[in-house]
Design an enzyme around this catalytic site. Structure first.
Site, PDB file in Angstrom:
ATOM      1  CG  HIS A   3      -1.732   1.216   1.393  1.00 43.29           C
ATOM      2  ND1 HIS A   3      -3.077   1.287   1.072  1.00 43.29           N
ATOM      3  CD2 HIS A   3      -1.403   2.448   1.866  1.00 43.29           C
ATOM      4  CE1 HIS A   3      -3.531   2.493   1.339  1.00 43.29           C
ATOM      5  NE2 HIS A   3      -2.533   3.230   1.827  1.00 43.29           N
ATOM      6  CD  GLU A   4       2.076   3.305   3.700  1.00 39.85           C
ATOM      7  OE1 GLU A   4       2.399   4.455   3.340  1.00 39.85           O
ATOM      8  OE2 GLU A   4       0.982   3.053   4.227  1.00 39.85           O
ATOM      9  CG  HIS A  40       0.797   6.455  -0.822  1.00 35.95           C
ATOM     10  ND1 HIS A  40      -0.334   7.153  -1.198  1.00 35.95           N
ATOM     11  CD2 HIS A  40       0.486   5.832   0.345  1.00 35.95           C
ATOM     12  CE1 HIS A  40      -1.294   6.955  -0.302  1.00 35.95           C
ATOM     13  NE2 HIS A  40      -0.821   6.154   0.638  1.00 35.95           N
ATOM     14  CD  GLU A  45      -4.417   6.203   2.189  1.00 33.51           C
ATOM     15  OE1 GLU A  45      -4.319   5.071   2.686  1.00 33.51           O
ATOM     16  OE2 GLU A  45      -3.442   6.910   1.928  1.00 33.51           O
TER      17      GLU A  45
END
Length: 334
Positions: A181-182, A185, A230
């Site tokens: 997920h990070e 970004h 997100e």
């Protein structure tokens, strides 16, 4: 997973040493020792680092727009239309803010490497390989609040911070989904806008001359964009986990999980809860309450994120991406 769940998953002292509970074989373990408890007795036992491949394919030609959420695309266009936003960001996130954030993490966290928490390092490198993105620096920080977030300031090497309580809460597969997920970004070049939002959620109001100005001029728009971003990064998590239940389980645990109850949580029941939320908020009054409830949040509600990732996992777009992937070999136990 940039904070209410992930990346922010959620912002959330324990003693100055790291204790990791004994993990069953399906969980991530990065301590060379663990504490085993049997009733009133306990003993210490050395355990190995176990890293097994969760996903089966990597994406060699993956572009951010291949998985970017439509709301992310829309809100990115809106942010880019704000005159001087990037210049303002570079001015606000200059030397002082950079030094505050970098020194805070270097001074109070553990930098992960091949020689420091190597199991966690391997999970990050593997996730980065699957998404075809450079692995950032990774720090582990003591905190009772499960969280992970990403910061990239002034063109420096970006870094991800993971809280110890998050590691204790999640299985190996779930923790790698958070790291993915990070990485999402970074893959999507969320860059300076993500840093704005993270500094806000991390309490930048205390940084003289920075937090107040950001809050007054950009907070609402930034948080609207971040909620959409997100959703994109949850998709990046799914591309690495390649199992929607892994990602949904992370969201469920962040909403209401703890290590002692982890084995009793039910992903299908959480998805049903998400559907009931949609139904309850479908009326005009429900719609108004739902918007009021989420307007000042940096992240979408966990049940809404769970429903979004469940729907995308069944979409032709996701299935097409999987077909484009390249088979990778499983990592062996080390």
């Amino acid at each position: 997973m940039a904070s209410m769940p992930f990346s922010t998953l959620c912002l959330f002292k324990k003693p100055n040493y790291l204790t990791v509970r004994y993990a069953p074989s399906n969980q991530f373990r990065f301590s060379s020792y663990s504490t085993l408890r049997f009733g009133a007795t306990q003993r210490r036992r050395k355990i190995g680092i176990t890293v097994c491949r969760v996903a089966s394919v990597a994406f060699r030609d993956l572009d951010a727009d291949d998985f970017r959420h439509p709301l992310d695309q829309q809100n990115t266009v809106i942010l880019r239309a704000i005159p001087g936003l990037n210049e303002l960001g570079k001015a606000l996130l200059g030397t002082v803010a950079e030094q505050v954030m970098l020194l805070e993490n270097i001074g109070t966290s553990v930098l992960v490497s091949k020689n420091q928490l190597p199991g966690l390092h391997d999970l990050m490198v593997e996730a980065a390989n699957i998404l075809n993105v450079d692995a950032p620096d990774l720090y582990v920080r003591q905190s009772p609040v499960p969280n992970a977030y990403t910061l990239a300031i002034s063109g420096k090497r970006p870094f991800v911070v993971v809280h110890t309580s998050l590691v204790e809460l999640l299985t190996r597969e779930e923790l790698q989904a958070v790291l993915a997920h990070e990485l999402g970004h970074l893959k999507c070049d969320h860059g300076v806008w993500l840093t704005y939002a993270n500094i806000l959620t991390l309490g930048a109001y205390s940084v003289p001359g920075i937090g107040g100005l950001i809050a007054q001029t950009l907070e609402e728009q930034l948080f609207r964009w971040l909620r959409a971003a997100e959703l994109t990064c949850d998709r990046a998590a799914l591309l690495v986990a390649q199992d929607p239940k892994v990602v949904i389980s992370v969201l469920m645990k962040l909403a209401g999980g703890c290590p002692s109850m982890a084995d009793q949580l039910n992903v299908d029941a959480f998805l049903e809860q998400a559907r009931s939320y949609d139904k309850a908020s479908s009326s005009p009054v429900g719609w108004y309450i739902r918007n009021a409830q989420t307007r000042q949040l940096s992240h979408p509600l966990p049940v809404l994120r769970a429903r979004e990732i469940d729907e995308w996992s069944r979409s032709p777009a996701y299935k097409s991406l999987l077909k484009r992937g390249t088979l990778i070999n499983s990592l062996q136990n080390v």
